[in-house]
Design a protein around this motif. Structure first.
Motif, PDB file in Angstrom:
ATOM      1  N   SER A  74     -43.811  -4.343  22.897  1.00  0.00           N
ATOM      2  CA  SER A  74     -43.144  -3.847  21.687  1.00  0.00           C
ATOM      3  C   SER A  74     -41.689  -3.485  21.969  1.00  0.00           C
ATOM      4  CB  SER A  74     -43.893  -2.625  21.145  1.00  0.00           C
ATOM      5  OG  SER A  74     -45.211  -2.962  20.784  1.00  0.00           O
ATOM      6  N   GLU A  75     -41.458  -2.843  23.112  1.00  0.00           N
ATOM      7  CA  GLU A  75     -40.087  -2.472  23.470  1.00  0.00           C
ATOM      8  C   GLU A  75     -39.225  -3.717  23.671  1.00  0.00           C
ATOM      9  OE1 GLU A  75     -36.886  -0.052  24.171  1.00  0.00           O
ATOM     10  OE2 GLU A  75     -38.871   0.429  23.377  1.00  0.00           O
ATOM     11  N   PHE A  76     -39.805  -4.759  24.267  1.00  0.00           N
ATOM     12  CA  PHE A  76     -39.095  -6.023  24.464  1.00  0.00           C
ATOM     13  C   PHE A  76     -38.655  -6.613  23.117  1.00  0.00           C
ATOM     14  CE2 PHE A  76     -39.716 -10.709  24.624  1.00  0.00           C
ATOM     15  CZ  PHE A  76     -38.615 -11.028  25.388  1.00  0.00           C
ATOM     16  N   ILE A  77     -39.553  -6.620  22.128  1.00  0.00           N
ATOM     17  CA  ILE A  77     -39.210  -7.177  20.814  1.00  0.00           C
ATOM     18  C   ILE A  77     -38.193  -6.286  20.099  1.00  0.00           C
ATOM     19  CG2 ILE A  77     -40.152  -7.811  18.570  1.00  0.00           C
ATOM     20  CD1 ILE A  77     -40.868  -9.714  20.837  1.00  0.00           C
ATOM     21  N   ARG A  78     -38.369  -4.945  20.203  1.00  0.00           N
ATOM     22  CA  ARG A  78     -37.428  -4.044  19.528  1.00  0.00           C
ATOM     23  C   ARG A  78     -36.010  -4.169  20.086  1.00  0.00           C
ATOM     24  NH1 ARG A  78     -41.855  -0.397  19.473  1.00  0.00           N
ATOM     25  NH2 ARG A  78     -41.148   0.530  21.445  1.00  0.00           N
ATOM     26  N   GLU A  79     -35.885  -4.385  21.383  1.00  0.00           N
ATOM     27  CA  GLU A  79     -34.557  -4.549  21.964  1.00  0.00           C
ATOM     28  C   GLU A  79     -33.881  -5.808  21.419  1.00  0.00           C
ATOM     29  OE1 GLU A  79     -34.905  -4.519  26.142  1.00  0.00           O
ATOM     30  OE2 GLU A  79     -35.346  -2.359  26.294  1.00  0.00           O
ATOM     31  N   ILE A  80     -34.661  -6.886  21.282  1.00  0.00           N
ATOM     32  CA  ILE A  80     -34.082  -8.118  20.725  1.00  0.00           C
ATOM     33  C   ILE A  80     -33.684  -7.897  19.268  1.00  0.00           C
ATOM     34  CG2 ILE A  80     -34.582 -10.523  20.156  1.00  0.00           C
ATOM     35  CD1 ILE A  80     -36.382 -10.634  22.590  1.00  0.00           C
ATOM     36  N   GLU A  81     -34.536  -7.214  18.505  1.00  0.00           N
ATOM     37  CA  GLU A  81     -34.195  -6.936  17.111  1.00  0.00           C
ATOM     38  C   GLU A  81     -32.906  -6.125  17.016  1.00  0.00           C
ATOM     39  OE1 GLU A  81     -37.418  -5.017  15.225  1.00  0.00           O
ATOM     40  OE2 GLU A  81     -38.706  -6.772  15.200  1.00  0.00           O
ATOM     41  N   GLY A  82     -32.781  -5.129  17.913  1.00  0.00           N
ATOM     42  CA  GLY A  82     -31.579  -4.307  17.878  1.00  0.00           C
ATOM     43  C   GLY A  82     -30.332  -5.121  18.165  1.00  0.00           C
ATOM     44  N   GLN A 110     -26.340 -11.207  27.124  1.00  0.00           N
ATOM     45  CA  GLN A 110     -26.989  -9.899  27.198  1.00  0.00           C
ATOM     46  C   GLN A 110     -28.509  -9.993  27.102  1.00  0.00           C
ATOM     47  OE1 GLN A 110     -25.161  -7.617  24.108  1.00  0.00           O
ATOM     48  NE2 GLN A 110     -23.303  -7.174  25.291  1.00  0.00           N
ATOM     49  N   VAL A 111     -28.994 -10.970  26.361  1.00  0.00           N
ATOM     50  CA  VAL A 111     -30.443 -11.102  26.152  1.00  0.00           C
ATOM     51  C   VAL A 111     -30.884 -12.465  26.660  1.00  0.00           C
ATOM     52  CG1 VAL A 111     -32.338 -10.910  24.513  1.00  0.00           C
ATOM     53  CG2 VAL A 111     -30.202  -9.670  24.089  1.00  0.00           C
ATOM     54  N   PRO A 112     -31.264 -12.582  27.923  1.00  0.00           N
ATOM     55  CA  PRO A 112     -31.659 -13.888  28.482  1.00  0.00           C
ATOM     56  C   PRO A 112     -32.870 -14.481  27.780  1.00  0.00           C
ATOM     57  CG  PRO A 112     -31.239 -12.279  30.232  1.00  0.00           C
ATOM     58  CD  PRO A 112     -31.235 -11.528  28.952  1.00  0.00           C
ATOM     59  N   ALA A 113     -33.688 -13.662  27.114  1.00  0.00           N
ATOM     60  CA  ALA A 113     -34.891 -14.198  26.481  1.00  0.00           C
ATOM     61  C   ALA A 113     -34.580 -15.039  25.249  1.00  0.00           C
ATOM     62  CB  ALA A 113     -35.820 -13.044  26.086  1.00  0.00           C
ATOM     63  N   ILE A 114     -33.375 -14.869  24.649  1.00  0.00           N
ATOM     64  CA  ILE A 114     -33.002 -15.657  23.460  1.00  0.00           C
ATOM     65  C   ILE A 114     -32.501 -17.019  23.930  1.00  0.00           C
ATOM     66  CG2 ILE A 114     -31.471 -15.809  21.481  1.00  0.00           C
ATOM     67  CD1 ILE A 114     -31.486 -12.801  21.325  1.00  0.00           C
ATOM     68  N   THR A 115     -33.152 -18.074  23.467  1.00  0.00           N
ATOM     69  CA  THR A 115     -32.775 -19.444  23.845  1.00  0.00           C
ATOM     70  C   THR A 115     -31.835 -20.074  22.812  1.00  0.00           C
ATOM     71  OG1 THR A 115     -34.890 -19.717  24.958  1.00  0.00           O
ATOM     72  CG2 THR A 115     -33.690 -21.713  24.432  1.00  0.00           C
ATOM     73  N   GLU A 116     -32.004 -19.688  21.543  1.00  0.00           N
ATOM     74  CA  GLU A 116     -31.202 -20.331  20.494  1.00  0.00           C
ATOM     75  C   GLU A 116     -30.937 -19.337  19.377  1.00  0.00           C
ATOM     76  OE1 GLU A 116     -31.789 -24.624  19.209  1.00  0.00           O
ATOM     77  OE2 GLU A 116     -32.696 -23.524  17.538  1.00  0.00           O
ATOM     78  N   LEU A 117     -29.688 -19.375  18.828  1.00  0.00           N
ATOM     79  CA  LEU A 117     -29.283 -18.521  17.723  1.00  0.00           C
ATOM     80  C   LEU A 117     -28.839 -19.390  16.561  1.00  0.00           C
ATOM     81  CD1 LEU A 117     -27.219 -15.606  19.314  1.00  0.00           C
ATOM     82  CD2 LEU A 117     -29.336 -15.423  18.040  1.00  0.00           C
ATOM     83  N   VAL A 118     -29.300 -19.031  15.344  1.00  0.00           N
ATOM     84  CA  VAL A 118     -28.924 -19.765  14.122  1.00  0.00           C
ATOM     85  C   VAL A 118     -28.463 -18.745  13.092  1.00  0.00           C
ATOM     86  CG1 VAL A 118     -29.708 -21.281  12.277  1.00  0.00           C
ATOM     87  CG2 VAL A 118     -30.538 -21.622  14.614  1.00  0.00           C
ATOM     88  N   SER A 169     -45.068 -25.871  28.025  1.00  0.00           N
ATOM     89  CA  SER A 169     -44.968 -25.094  29.255  1.00  0.00           C
ATOM     90  C   SER A 169     -44.667 -23.630  28.991  1.00  0.00           C
ATOM     91  CB  SER A 169     -43.895 -25.683  30.177  1.00  0.00           C
ATOM     92  OG  SER A 169     -42.623 -25.635  29.530  1.00  0.00           O
ATOM     93  N   GLU A 170     -43.687 -23.322  28.144  1.00  0.00           N
ATOM     94  CA  GLU A 170     -43.274 -21.947  27.955  1.00  0.00           C
ATOM     95  C   GLU A 170     -43.518 -21.527  26.505  1.00  0.00           C
ATOM     96  OE1 GLU A 170     -39.240 -21.670  29.135  1.00  0.00           O
ATOM     97  OE2 GLU A 170     -39.706 -21.565  31.273  1.00  0.00           O
ATOM     98  N   PRO A 171     -44.058 -20.305  26.312  1.00  0.00           N
ATOM     99  CA  PRO A 171     -44.325 -19.833  24.942  1.00  0.00           C
ATOM    100  C   PRO A 171     -43.036 -19.320  24.278  1.00  0.00           C
ATOM    101  CG  PRO A 171     -45.034 -18.196  26.529  1.00  0.00           C
ATOM    102  CD  PRO A 171     -44.563 -19.367  27.321  1.00  0.00           C
ATOM    103  N   TYR A 172     -42.908 -19.609  23.010  1.00  0.00           N
ATOM    104  CA  TYR A 172     -41.758 -19.161  22.222  1.00  0.00           C
ATOM    105  C   TYR A 172     -42.248 -18.608  20.895  1.00  0.00           C
ATOM    106  CZ  TYR A 172     -38.224 -21.335  25.211  1.00  0.00           C
ATOM    107  OH  TYR A 172     -37.399 -21.640  26.245  1.00  0.00           O
ATOM    108  N   MET A 173     -41.375 -17.808  20.256  1.00  0.00           N
ATOM    109  CA  MET A 173     -41.615 -17.369  18.898  1.00  0.00           C
ATOM    110  C   MET A 173     -40.274 -17.265  18.179  1.00  0.00           C
ATOM    111  SD  MET A 173     -42.246 -13.250  19.001  1.00  0.00           S
ATOM    112  CE  MET A 173     -42.092 -13.192  17.212  1.00  0.00           C
ATOM    113  N   THR A 174     -40.315 -17.395  16.867  1.00  0.00           N
ATOM    114  CA  THR A 174     -39.110 -17.291  16.040  1.00  0.00           C
ATOM    115  C   THR A 174     -38.998 -15.876  15.510  1.00  0.00           C
ATOM    116  OG1 THR A 174     -39.283 -19.606  15.403  1.00  0.00           O
ATOM    117  CG2 THR A 174     -37.912 -18.178  14.022  1.00  0.00           C
ATOM    118  N   LEU A 175     -37.800 -15.278  15.676  1.00  0.00           N
ATOM    119  CA  LEU A 175     -37.529 -13.920  15.218  1.00  0.00           C
ATOM    120  C   LEU A 175     -36.309 -13.963  14.321  1.00  0.00           C
ATOM    121  CD1 LEU A 175     -38.078 -10.889  15.316  1.00  0.00           C
ATOM    122  CD2 LEU A 175     -36.657 -10.767  17.360  1.00  0.00           C
TER     123      LEU A 175
END
Length: 758
Positions: A74-82, A110-118, A169-175
């Protein structure tokens, strides 16, 4: 009944005895059955509680692990949302593409977990795309106005897409995060969920336990076995997943179910806030209950060993009981068959031996009185019945009735000492008195030990001068030391103490008594040393000393120092055990220092109290003359005539006037007496269900005066002591040493004199 008939009946009974079953086997079976039931019941209860505790503790631990891992996700997702929220502070038109590109590059760093921004504008058209895996695109204008990530983000301010895999290979989700207003648009991020897989894979749950995550539909999205995730495994069919989806709130419940591969597991879960995911922690049942199985096996071995020991003990005890019974049976059979010269030999020193003697006596009388056989048989039968009845009464009342003759004997011994004049009789009296004193000391010590172990004694803390305790000890032991050829010196102290005066006096009394007993030459010194807020009461002696290897056991019950050079004396080995228990009850530390050949020093540390102003010692205010008991009227109430006679004679030898009562009517006669008694002494338990408390209260009401009084009892249960303490009365336990009795009488009369002066 003729002798022939008796012989036939006895022989018939002897023949039929084995047919009714062996008493030996019955005793063994009964003993083993009782022990087995107790052991098995205790073992099953222990196993059940161990099972419940182990299971609860394991579930709680797994639940805590699941909550911690869910909190990390949850903290991982909240940091990305912030971080994404900063990208929606202004509408697209308020910034240039280069400015947005700069902010996007900074966010990707800053956020290595984000692969793509739109970036989508308010109409749902793509304005910019930044990617780690593809070429950046600016102003493509692709329409996403009907895409769920745009529609739900605008409606709910955020959107969490389903988990998918890139290149399997790697799991992803759209936020997706929407701005404060519609024209601010929506920022969409493709988030690499490998971090979540790492959290799940690195969790250690015992040896073979695992953790995994499922989404709101029960689809596996993170598991140590990545192949299960890549196969898009649906776990909604598992009972633990189904139950968690129905009640997604975290619970510390215990769930036994099957894992993905069908292994029975102990499962716990925790929800991942905002995502609707569930994180499960599972441990195989075999591993979870392994300590319990070991405990059960150990308990089983213990029970088997205990049962084997019970069988052996049963064999031993049954044999000890059956052998004399068989001797009685065989002897009785031979006597009954007509062999009146037969004698039964039993050496058990108990009722069976007495019964054997009765049989022998019966045979002798039958042999001497054949003509009166029937009368003799009836007489012996009646005697046997009386013997059994007496034996039953003995076991029922031994703890009380054995104390009564000891108490009366102590009183008679004191009278004999004051009245007998012949040297030989005086020497005999000295021996009797020494024996009574030793038994009395043993009874008192055992009583003190039992009361301390049972927690019956409760300290009554008060402030008092140390000189009061020191003076009483000096008065008690100066003659004793002088008789033994020792010097005894008490160093006075003006300090005031905060403790229980009676219990503290018992500690010092035992220490001084022990020092005098084990000192053959030289002397004993009783003194005090001030140590800050405490006073050390020290007892020094010039005895042989205590070897270092025995000092750790010196406070044990019935322990006496083993050394051929040490004068052991008549000690019981209980004095220091009582000191240790009372000191722990009062929280007064006791320490020991000793040098072989030079002596020992015992010290008890007591808190010091502030001395009140203008304190005058009671001993300087009222001093009773040596013949203070002369002419005093004493009421003695006891249902035992021996005790009444002994107590009355003792007080008369001290110059007192004595009136006695043994029942309720006699107590009423005492209440109608014209003279007011100076002291009332009553047994605790009296006829008609009355107690000494009732009698003393009745007499005080009759004379309308607070007459001094105390109780004497042979009952060692805590109830009489508690009742006496609640009524403000002292209680002595039988047998009472005459000197202790006189000390109590002097103390009561002295307190009455002081009260009358004030």
């Amino acid at each position: 009944m003729t002798l022939l008939a008796i012989n036939r009946a006895a022989a018939k009974g002897a023949d039929q005895l084995p047919a009714r079953g062996r008493l030996f086997r019955k005793y063994i079976a009964l003993f083993v059955a009782v022990v087995a039931v107790a052991l098995v019941a205790n073992g099953l209860i222990e196993i059940w509680f161990s099972y419940r505790e182990q299971r609860t503790a394991l579930v709680r631990m797994q639940h805590a692990q699941a909550e911690a891992a869910a909190a990390k996700i949850s903290e991982f997702i909240r940091e990305i949302e912030g971080q994404l929220g900063w990208m929606t502070q202004l509408p697209w038109s308020a910034s240039s593409p280069e400015e947005w590109r700069f902010d996007a590059v900074r966010l990707l760093r800053q956020v290595p977990a984000i692969t793509e921004l739109v970036r989508l504008d308010g109409a749902g058209r793509e304005q910019a795309r930044m990617s780690r895996l593809a070429v950046d695109v600016i102003g493509s204008g692709s329409d996403f106005s009907q895409d769920p990530k745009f529609v739900q983000a605008i409606a709910n301010k955020h959107y969490y897409g389903p988990v998918y895999f890139r290149r399997e290979s790697e799991p992803y989700m759209t936020l997706a995060i929407a701005g404060a207003r519609r024209d601010y648009g929506v920022v969409v991020a493709e988030v690499n969920l490998r971090f979540i897989w790492d959290v799940v894979s690195e969790m250690k749950v015992g040896e073979r336990g695992i953790a995994y995550v499922v989404d709101a539909d029960g689809r596996l999205i993170a598991h140590p076995d990545i192949s299960l995730v890549l196969r898009n495994t649906d776990l909604s069919r598992l009972p633990q997943v189904r139950a968690a989806r129905q009640a997604p709130a975290a619970r510390e419940n215990e769930e036994v179910a099957n894992s993905v591969d069908g292994t029975p597991v102990l499962s716990a879960y925790a929800p991942v806030e905002s995502l609707g995911w569930l994180l499960f922690v599972e441990t195989p049942v075999a591993e979870a209950y392994a300590p319990l199985y070991i405990s059960i096996e150990r308990s089983g071995l213990f029970i088997v060993a205990a049962l084997a020991l019970a069988v052996m003990a049963g064999l031993f005890l049954a044999r000890r009981m059956i052998v004399p019974i068989r001797a009685l049976r065989d002897g009785a059979a031979r006597i009954g068959s007509g062999d009146l010269s037969q004698r039964i030999s039993i050496d058990t020193n108990d009722e069976l031996e007495a019964l054997g003697e009765q049989f022998n006596s019966m045979a002798a009388r039958l042999q001497d009185s054949y003509a009166t056989l029937e009368r003799k048989v009836d007489e012996r039968t009646r005697q046997l019945a009386l013997a059994n009845q007496a034996k039953s009464r003995f076991f029922a009342a031994a703890s009380h009735d054995l104390r009564q003759p000891l108490h009366a004997m102590g009183l008679f011994v004191a009278q004999l000492r004051s009245r007998m004049g012949a040297e030989e009789r005086r020497r005999l009296v000295d021996h009797i008195e020494a024996a009574v004193s030793a038994m009395n000391e043993l009874f008192n010590a055992l009583l003190d030990i039992s009361k301390l172990d049972a927690g019956v004694l409760s300290p009554s803390i008060a402030e008092f001068p140390a000189a009061r305790v020191l003076k009483r000890i000096e008065t008690t032991f100066t003659p004793v030391a002088r008789e033994k050829g020792l010097s005894f010196r008490s160093v006075p102290s003006k300090a005031w103490l905060r403790s229980d005066a009676i219990l503290l006096e018992r500690i010092v009394l035992n220490l001084v008594s022990n020092a005098i007993r084990y000192t053959s030459r030289g002397g004993v010194v009783l003194g005090c040393r001030r140590r800050g807020a405490h006073l050390r009461i020290e007892v020094w002696d010039t005895g042989y000393g205590i070897p270092e290897d025995q000092r750790r056991n010196i406070f044990d019950e019935f322990y006496r120092v083993q050394d051929p050079a040490r004068d052991a004396g008549p000690g019981l080995g209980l004095g220091l055990a009582i000191v240790d228990r009372i000191s722990r009850l009062l929280d007064h530390p006791v320490d020991l220092a000793s040098t072989l050949g030079k002596g020992s020093r015992f010290a008890v540390t007591v808190p010091v109290a502030a001395a009140p102003p203008q304190v005058v010692e009671e001993s300087t205010t009222i001093r009773l003359p040596i013949d203070a008991l002369s002419g005093k009227l004493v009421f003695v109430i006891d249902d035992d005539p021996l005790v009444l006679e002994g107590m009355g004679g003792l007080f008369k030898s001290w110059g007192c006037r004595v009136m006695t009562a043994a029942n309720t009517a006699a107590v009423g006669a005492l209440a109608g007496n014209d003279d007011v008694p100076d002291l009332i002494i009553s047994d605790y338990r009296l006829p008609d269900g009355r107690t000494g408390l009732d009698v003393i209260g009745q007499l005080r009401d009759a004379f309308e005066e607070p007459i001094p009084g105390f109780l004497i009892s042979g009952d060692t249960n805590p109830e009489p002591q508690s009742a006496a303490r609640a009524a403000g009365l002292h209680l002595l336990h039988k047998p009472v040493d005459p000197m202790a009795l006189r000390a109590m009488v002097n103390r009561m009369l002295r307190a009455a004199e002081i009260a009358s002066v004030h």
